[in-house]
Design a protein around this motif. Structure first.
Motif, PDB file in Angstrom:
ATOM      1  N   THR A   1       0.822  -1.202   0.000  1.00 24.34           N
ATOM      2  CA  THR A   1       0.000   0.000   0.000  1.00 24.34           C
ATOM      3  C   THR A   1       0.863   1.261   0.000  1.00 24.34           C
ATOM      4  O   THR A   1       0.533   2.255   0.643  1.00 24.34           O
ATOM      5  CB  THR A   1      -0.948   0.005   1.204  1.00 24.34           C
ATOM      6  OG1 THR A   1      -0.152  -0.068   2.411  1.00 24.34           O
ATOM      7  CG2 THR A   1      -1.895  -1.168   1.162  1.00 24.34           C
TER       8      THR A   1
ATOM      9  N   ASN B   1       1.155   8.014   7.378  1.00 28.89           N
ATOM     10  CA  ASN B   1      -0.225   7.610   7.076  1.00 28.89           C
ATOM     11  C   ASN B   1      -1.105   8.845   7.180  1.00 28.89           C
ATOM     12  O   ASN B   1      -1.744   9.097   8.204  1.00 28.89           O
ATOM     13  CB  ASN B   1      -0.662   6.535   8.066  1.00 28.89           C
ATOM     14  CG  ASN B   1      -1.933   5.846   7.611  1.00 28.89           C
ATOM     15  OD1 ASN B   1      -2.511   6.202   6.583  1.00 28.89           O
ATOM     16  ND2 ASN B   1      -2.356   4.859   8.364  1.00 28.89           N
TER      17      ASN B   1
ATOM     18  N   ARG C   1       0.734  11.464  -1.920  1.00 24.79           N
ATOM     19  CA  ARG C   1       0.576  10.032  -2.170  1.00 24.79           C
ATOM     20  C   ARG C   1       0.675   9.654  -3.640  1.00 24.79           C
ATOM     21  O   ARG C   1       1.222   8.595  -3.968  1.00 24.79           O
ATOM     22  CB  ARG C   1      -0.746   9.554  -1.579  1.00 24.79           C
ATOM     23  CG  ARG C   1      -0.776   9.631  -0.066  1.00 24.79           C
ATOM     24  CD  ARG C   1      -2.077   9.121   0.505  1.00 24.79           C
ATOM     25  NE  ARG C   1      -3.205   9.952   0.105  1.00 24.79           N
ATOM     26  CZ  ARG C   1      -4.461   9.680   0.435  1.00 24.79           C
ATOM     27  NH1 ARG C   1      -4.746   8.596   1.146  1.00 24.79           N
ATOM     28  NH2 ARG C   1      -5.425  10.490   0.053  1.00 24.79           N
TER      29      ARG C   1
ATOM     30  N   SER D   1      -0.555   4.719  -0.522  1.00 21.97           N
ATOM     31  CA  SER D   1      -1.419   5.308   0.495  1.00 21.97           C
ATOM     32  C   SER D   1      -0.639   6.141   1.506  1.00 21.97           C
ATOM     33  O   SER D   1      -1.240   6.731   2.408  1.00 21.97           O
ATOM     34  CB  SER D   1      -2.198   4.217   1.238  1.00 21.97           C
ATOM     35  OG  SER D   1      -1.332   3.415   2.016  1.00 21.97           O
ATOM     36  N   TYR D   2       0.679   6.190   1.357  1.00 20.21           N
ATOM     37  CA  TYR D   2       1.526   6.915   2.297  1.00 20.21           C
ATOM     38  C   TYR D   2       2.107   8.184   1.686  1.00 20.21           C
ATOM     39  O   TYR D   2       2.613   8.172   0.557  1.00 20.21           O
ATOM     40  CB  TYR D   2       2.695   6.047   2.777  1.00 20.21           C
ATOM     41  CG  TYR D   2       2.266   4.904   3.657  1.00 20.21           C
ATOM     42  CD1 TYR D   2       1.992   3.655   3.115  1.00 20.21           C
ATOM     43  CD2 TYR D   2       2.132   5.079   5.028  1.00 20.21           C
ATOM     44  CE1 TYR D   2       1.584   2.599   3.925  1.00 20.21           C
ATOM     45  CE2 TYR D   2       1.739   4.031   5.838  1.00 20.21           C
ATOM     46  CZ  TYR D   2       1.464   2.800   5.279  1.00 20.21           C
ATOM     47  OH  TYR D   2       1.061   1.764   6.081  1.00 20.21           O
TER      48      TYR D   2
END
Length: 124
Positions: A28, A100, A53, A31-32
């Motif tokens: 993922t 995050n 992102r 998503s960061y």
């Protein structure tokens, strides 16, 4: 848990260039929010650059603006930092970090995961 591994550091003369990479062990990665920080001996860790992102938004410290470029390849789970016109004051351990977050982060406490760092030394 995200593991980050930096590479590409080394010794370079003033005016030279280096390209740092940061490989992330996550499916993922996109998503960061990602960032680069650096820490010179006897100094606090400082912000260098950050990227959103999907890579549309970037921020830079004034000290590197126009010389460094942050980018990411979400298909390869990799973050980059292109460094040109290097100066002795750029000498530091460079860290990549993953946050995050929805918005780009320019402060260290906002990041959740950190790499071990890669040494960049610029000789005069």
């Amino acid at each position: 848990q995200v593991q980050l591994v930096e590479s590409g550091g080394g010794l370079v003369q003033a005016g030279g260039s280096l390209r740092l990479s940061c490989a992330a062990s996550t499916r993922t990665f996109s998503s960061y929010v990602m960032g680069w920080f650096r820490q010179a001996p006897g100094k606090e860790r400082e912000f260098v650059a950050a990227i959103s992102r999907i890579g549309r938004t970037t921020y830079y410290a004034d000290s590197v603006k126009g010389r460094f470029t942050i980018s990411r390849d979400n298909a390869k789970n990799t973050l980059y930092l292109e460094m040109h016109s290097l100066k002795p004051e750029d000498t530091a351990v460079y860290y990549c970090a993953a946050g995050n977050s929805i918005v780009v982060i320019t402060t260290a406490p906002g990041y959740d995961y950190w790499g071990q760092g890669t040494q960049v030394t610029v000789s005069s």
